[in-house]
Scaffold this motif. Structure first.
Motif, PDB file in Angstrom:
ATOM      1  N   UNK A 124      -1.201  -2.315  10.579  1.00  0.00           N
ATOM      2  CA  UNK A 124      -0.638  -1.002   8.735  1.00  0.00           C
ATOM      3  C   UNK A 124       0.461  -2.461   7.397  1.00  0.00           C
ATOM      4  N   UNK A 125       0.510  -3.279   8.289  1.00  0.00           N
ATOM      5  CA  UNK A 125       1.428  -3.810   7.401  1.00  0.00           C
ATOM      6  C   UNK A 125       0.385  -4.456   6.524  1.00  0.00           C
ATOM      7  N   UNK A 126       0.168  -4.698   5.232  1.00  0.00           N
ATOM      8  CA  UNK A 126      -0.905  -5.562   4.446  1.00  0.00           C
ATOM      9  C   UNK A 126      -1.429  -4.169   3.833  1.00  0.00           C
ATOM     10  N   UNK A 127      -1.461  -3.054   4.493  1.00  0.00           N
ATOM     11  CA  UNK A 127      -2.534  -2.220   3.957  1.00  0.00           C
ATOM     12  C   UNK A 127      -2.163  -0.904   3.411  1.00  0.00           C
ATOM     13  N   UNK A 128      -2.761  -0.264   2.977  1.00  0.00           N
ATOM     14  CA  UNK A 128      -2.666   1.051   2.250  1.00  0.00           C
ATOM     15  C   UNK A 128      -1.894   1.648   2.942  1.00  0.00           C
ATOM     16  N   UNK A 129      -1.528   1.817   4.367  1.00  0.00           N
ATOM     17  CA  UNK A 129      -1.201   2.576   5.077  1.00  0.00           C
ATOM     18  C   UNK A 129       0.974   2.531   4.429  1.00  0.00           C
ATOM     19  N   UNK A 130       0.725   1.218   3.868  1.00  0.00           N
ATOM     20  CA  UNK A 130       2.568   1.483   3.616  1.00  0.00           C
ATOM     21  C   UNK A 130       2.494   1.535   2.176  1.00  0.00           C
ATOM     22  N   UNK A 131       1.000   1.901   1.436  1.00  0.00           N
ATOM     23  CA  UNK A 131       1.331   2.535   0.145  1.00  0.00           C
ATOM     24  C   UNK A 131       1.550   3.931   0.597  1.00  0.00           C
ATOM     25  N   UNK A 132       1.558   4.378   1.889  1.00  0.00           N
ATOM     26  CA  UNK A 132       1.510   5.894   1.837  1.00  0.00           C
ATOM     27  C   UNK A 132       0.248   6.379   2.375  1.00  0.00           C
ATOM     28  N   UNK A 133      -0.695   6.070   2.692  1.00  0.00           N
ATOM     29  CA  UNK A 133      -1.981   6.699   3.661  1.00  0.00           C
ATOM     30  C   UNK A 133      -1.790   7.132   4.928  1.00  0.00           C
ATOM     31  N   UNK A 134      -2.180   8.546   5.591  1.00  0.00           N
ATOM     32  CA  UNK A 134      -2.126   8.670   6.431  1.00  0.00           C
ATOM     33  C   UNK A 134      -2.820   8.501   7.896  1.00  0.00           C
ATOM     34  N   UNK A 135      -2.566   8.340   9.294  1.00  0.00           N
ATOM     35  CA  UNK A 135      -3.339   8.707   9.472  1.00  0.00           C
ATOM     36  C   UNK A 135      -4.724   8.684   9.444  1.00  0.00           C
ATOM     37  N   UNK A 136      -4.854  10.337   8.981  1.00  0.00           N
ATOM     38  CA  UNK A 136      -6.101  10.760   9.096  1.00  0.00           C
ATOM     39  C   UNK A 136      -6.886  10.464   8.070  1.00  0.00           C
ATOM     40  N   UNK A 137      -6.460  10.041   6.903  1.00  0.00           N
ATOM     41  CA  UNK A 137      -7.471   8.953   5.825  1.00  0.00           C
ATOM     42  C   UNK A 137      -7.445   7.767   6.517  1.00  0.00           C
TER      43      UNK A 137
END
Ligand code: CP
Length: 312
Positions: free
Chosen positions: A76-89
């Motif tokens: 998750x660190x360094x991925x688009x999750x840190x830009x708010x991308x959801x678990x679904x996306x």
């Protein structure tokens, strides 16, 4: 076996034993010189880690590679999750990349179940630790290690006395181990201060003790748990020193163990808090064997989930 491994409750006793027996067979094949097998060639395993990990992530990666699967590591660190991308996306992106299995670690209890039930992906979901809920492959590798150390090739643990010591409240390792050890017939005692035991623990079907010294001398397996400071938002014990004095495995307590008793810890260890350095490094410690066995057990889990399934 089901399509996913989310909880030890997903496995019957026979299914759990089959996973352990396959892991043992994979160990024999590896010792015979065949380190890499073609079993999962063309399959993709995604490691989807929203929480830190050393042992679990690396051993799933090693396990998948030893079965010739392609591995995609997602942190998750360094991925688009840190830009708010959801678990679904995130999950649907992995699906679009052709994942056959998703190994997920997440801080929220139930995250692996959510992913499996969502319909967002068709891949098998393996729970690599969800909040304080479960860590089923840790329990399987612990059972494998106990079987190996006590020569119990059929994994019948009847008569074996296992103590799980410390931060039960926050421990997914404890929950999965209680479920599996009971399935395999072991007698389990949880040893902790009252503040580190969950509400409703009396319904777990295991013994509870607040007195480590009294319980210790009867145990065959002493499973120490990490104090999970990152999940503690209250004061659960007066001080680290006080905790260590009452519930730490130090050299004095180590010397009172049965000669054949083993010391386990899932890692990472807080040396000097729940376990002293000499206990962790003692001849009775099987901590490194647990890590080694983690690869075989995770190979076996991937094999059981994927080898029979169609390669779509
Ligand atoms: N036992 C365990 O889950 O360790 P990691 O957090 O390093 O994966």
């Amino acid at each position: 076996m089901k399509n996913h491994l989310l909880s030890i409750n997903d496995l019957s006793r026979d299914e759990a034993v089959a996973i352990l027996a396959t892991a043992a067979e994979l160990g024999r094949v590896s010792e015979g010189g065949q380190k890499k097998l073609p079993t999962l060639r063309g399959r993709a395993v995604v490691n989807l880690f929203f929480e830190d990990s050393t042992r679990t992530r690396i051993s799933f990666e090693s396990a998948a590679k030893r079965l010739s699967a392609d591995v995609i590591n997602f942190s998750a660190k360094g991925s688009s999750v840190s830009k708010g991308e959801s678990l679904k996306d995130t999950a649907q992106t992995l699906q679009a990349m052709g994942a056959d299995a998703v190994v997920i670690r997440h801080g929220a209890s139930g995250a692996a179940q959510r992913l499996a039930d969502s319909g967002w992906i068709s891949a098998s979901v393996i729970n690599a630790g969800d909040g304080t809920h479960e860590h089923p492959t840790q329990a399987l590798l612990d059972a494998f290690t106990i079987g190996e150390k006590f020569g119990l090739a059929t994994y019948d643990f009847s008569g074996l006395k296992v103590g799980i010591v410390g931060d039960i409240l926050h421990s997914r390792v404890a929950r999965s181990n209680v479920l599996l050890l009971k399935k395999l017939g072991a007698s389990v005692t949880l040893i902790a201060p009252p503040t580190l035991l969950p509400v409703g623990v009396e319904q777990w079907g295991v013994a509870v003790s607040y007195d480590f010294d009294a319980a210790l001398k009867n145990l065959d397996v002493v499973m120490m748990l990490r104090i999970q400071s990152e999940r503690m938002h209250d004061l659960f014990f007066p001080s680290a020193r006080e905790y260590s004095r009452a519930y730490g495995l130090d050299s004095t307590r180590l010397s009172t163990l049965k000669p054949k008793a083993i010391v386990m810890h899932p890692g990472p260890m807080n040396r000097g808090l729940e376990i002293s350095a000499d206990s962790a490094d003692s001849l009775q410690s099987v901590v490194l064997a647990q890590v080694t066995n983690g690869v075989l057990v995770r190979m076996s889990v991937l094999y059981h989930l994927l080898a029979g399934a169609s390669n779509s």
